[in-house]
Design a protein around this motif. Sequence first.
Motif, short mmCIF file in Angstrom:
data_model
loop_
_atom_site.label_atom_id
_atom_site.label_comp_id
_atom_site.label_asym_id
_atom_site.label_seq_id
_atom_site.Cartn_x
_atom_site.Cartn_y
_atom_site.Cartn_z
N LEU A 212 -3.70 4.94 5.00
CA LEU A 212 -4.64 3.83 4.90
C LEU A 212 -6.09 4.30 4.78
O LEU A 212 -6.86 3.82 3.94
CB LEU A 212 -4.47 2.90 6.12
CG LEU A 212 -5.33 1.65 6.12
CD1 LEU A 212 -4.98 0.73 4.96
CD2 LEU A 212 -5.19 0.89 7.43
N TYR B 197 -6.84 5.93 1.37
CA TYR B 197 -6.88 4.92 0.32
C TYR B 197 -8.17 4.08 0.42
O TYR B 197 -8.80 3.79 -0.58
CB TYR B 197 -5.66 3.98 0.44
CG TYR B 197 -4.48 4.39 -0.43
CD1 TYR B 197 -3.93 5.67 -0.35
CD2 TYR B 197 -3.91 3.49 -1.32
CE1 TYR B 197 -2.84 6.03 -1.14
CE2 TYR B 197 -2.82 3.86 -2.12
CZ TYR B 197 -2.29 5.12 -2.02
OH TYR B 197 -1.22 5.48 -2.80
N HIS C 264 -4.40 -2.72 -4.40
CA HIS C 264 -3.81 -1.82 -3.41
C HIS C 264 -2.54 -2.40 -2.80
O HIS C 264 -1.59 -1.66 -2.52
CB HIS C 264 -4.85 -1.47 -2.33
CG HIS C 264 -5.86 -0.48 -2.83
ND1 HIS C 264 -7.03 -0.86 -3.45
CD2 HIS C 264 -5.83 0.88 -2.89
CE1 HIS C 264 -7.69 0.22 -3.82
NE2 HIS C 264 -6.99 1.29 -3.49
N TYR D 128 1.20 -0.59 -2.92
CA TYR D 128 2.07 -0.49 -1.73
C TYR D 128 3.44 -1.11 -2.03
O TYR D 128 4.49 -0.52 -1.75
CB TYR D 128 1.37 -1.22 -0.56
CG TYR D 128 2.05 -1.03 0.77
CD1 TYR D 128 1.99 0.20 1.44
CD2 TYR D 128 2.75 -2.07 1.37
CE1 TYR D 128 2.61 0.38 2.65
CE2 TYR D 128 3.37 -1.90 2.60
CZ TYR D 128 3.29 -0.68 3.24
OH TYR D 128 3.92 -0.50 4.45
N TRP E 38 2.42 9.10 -1.68
CA TRP E 38 1.28 8.16 -1.73
C TRP E 38 0.14 8.70 -2.60
O TRP E 38 -0.55 7.95 -3.26
CB TRP E 38 0.78 7.84 -0.32
CG TRP E 38 1.81 7.07 0.45
CD1 TRP E 38 2.54 7.50 1.51
CD2 TRP E 38 2.23 5.73 0.18
NE1 TRP E 38 3.41 6.52 1.94
CE2 TRP E 38 3.25 5.41 1.13
CE3 TRP E 38 1.90 4.77 -0.76
CZ2 TRP E 38 3.89 4.18 1.17
CZ3 TRP E 38 2.54 3.54 -0.72
CH2 TRP E 38 3.52 3.25 0.23
N PHE F 175 1.85 5.63 5.22
CA PHE F 175 0.84 5.17 4.24
C PHE F 175 -0.55 5.64 4.70
O PHE F 175 -0.99 5.30 5.81
CB PHE F 175 0.89 3.64 4.14
CG PHE F 175 -0.12 3.09 3.17
CD1 PHE F 175 0.02 3.27 1.81
CD2 PHE F 175 -1.23 2.37 3.63
CE1 PHE F 175 -0.91 2.76 0.91
CE2 PHE F 175 -2.16 1.86 2.75
CZ PHE F 175 -1.99 2.06 1.37
N HIS G 215 -1.17 6.81 -5.86
CA HIS G 215 -2.61 6.55 -5.98
C HIS G 215 -3.10 7.03 -7.34
O HIS G 215 -3.79 6.30 -8.06
CB HIS G 215 -3.35 7.27 -4.84
CG HIS G 215 -4.77 6.85 -4.70
ND1 HIS G 215 -5.81 7.53 -5.30
CD2 HIS G 215 -5.34 5.79 -4.06
CE1 HIS G 215 -6.96 6.92 -5.01
NE2 HIS G 215 -6.69 5.86 -4.25
#
Lengths: 258, 302
Positions: A153, A156, A127, A131, A57, A151, A61
């Motif tokens: 969250l 992010y 976003h 995903y 992730w 993930f 990102h």
Amino acid sequence: MTIALLNGIQSEWLKKKHTAATWLILAGAFFMPVLTLTVRLIHPDATRKENMQETLWTMMHYRNWAAMSMFLMPMALILFVSLITNIEYKNNTWKQLHTTPQTFRVIFLSKYIVIFIMTVQLFLLFHIGIYIAALIPSLLLKDIQFPSAPFPLRGYAKAAIYFFIDCTPIIAVQYLLGLRFKNFLVAIGGGFALLVASLLALNWKYGYVVPYIYMPLGLRENRTFVDPNVSRHLCALGYFAVITLLSYILYISKKEKS
Amino acid sequence: MNCIETKDLWYRYTDGMPILKGIDLQVPAGAVYGFLGPNGAGKSTTLRLLLGLLKKQQGEICIFGQRLEENRISILQKTGSLIDSPSIYAHLSAMENLMVLQKVYGTPKHKMQEVLDLTGIGNTGKKKAGMFSLGMKQRLSVAIALLNAPSLLILDEPTNGLDPSGITEMRDLLRRLNQEQKITILISSHLLAEIEKVATHVGVIHQGSLMFQGTLDALMQMQEQTSAHVLETSDNARAAAMINDRGMVARIENSKIIMPVVPKDKIALVSALLTSNNIAVYSISIVKSDLETIFIDLTKNK
């Protein structure tokens, strides 16, 4: 004031229907995720390994935000804010708008709020795109398992909030230019010039004075030369407040409102 | 009671040249006020000031008995306007254009179809307003102006771009709105012929000054006063002298005898007098100065 503002926002929201701004938001939000997804599908071996890593992730990102914060997001903002603001000039409707029973403050805020709602839309869709880009290879290719790492969250969301704060000066400047100048090219040209200036200013200690620099500064490798002791988020918020105030003063003091 | 009243309204552009020079406009409630003047006379500037589109510099503006500066919102709530060229969102349909304003005015949704039907563009469907003809755009602008069921309509050259039948329809619509819904209408134009068919009151502006203001009847009376009998004879000089000897006024202009309009029996006497003195009378006619001439005179002479 609140009801008038809500009505004003609804009215402004309708105006963007069928405009390029709506498509620009979609294209801006999904451009990088689609590119990332394409690369991941072309290289299934690398994707298989990535999906088993804890850092998936973080990689996703970085890959998406690298180009997005440097160029694509500012460009999307420059274009869609100018487009939305230019609707009245393009259609010769300022005089119509200014003869509706709304205060100038409500008109100014309604447009501004619609722009911010669209920016939130852009961030959210971007976003969601990241995903989906992470999950789709596992759905399409049998031997690729779903990402093992959960993930992040919160991480992010935190990064997105910071990037959002960093982009507010761009919105404010583009709004000011869009309200001030009838010629759409002035706003676009001014925006691009400031964006290029900000990219050049990344090599300067005092680069933080350029209002469009804060998004590119969101990437660690861009912070080599610019003074690290200056908070880019506070600078961004400061610029946003001052430019918004200036924009409002210029708008209400305009002698001819048609 | 006046619906619109301005007192000593001045406006100067940045170079200091006055565009309006002390305009005292008085538009009675319930009137159709024709605001006439040649291009550049100051009509649009006056209307823009009335709607708050231009910042007032000097003078006073009262609408519905309220000062515009302090009551702009409540005045605009009851006012519909169409300034200059159509002001519509080209990428939206007629209905969507109205929806944009319906949200602001808070008028019932059924009103949108009503005003579209009233202006004759009720069946344009999803067609974008940018694809409309100029006449249709103008109608849509009028529909927008009517959406909030206004008590006052301010229209700047609303028939611009309309074909002759469109002009007639627009005139009928304005007349109906005024008579049935008691809407006060202030309509500007540089064409007197257009205004005289619909207006009850007239204001004539020229070079920033109001040259005439009053009822259309008063203007008509002016027309009567400037009408004349025109005679063509075989000896104008002798004929004019004989008419003047009988206590009437006659002068020679462009090889014709001009005399003020007199009753029929007197003109018969003149005719008999001239023929009995061997002066041939070729023609006797009445020339009425049309309103256009009065308008030109007003804007020329002062």
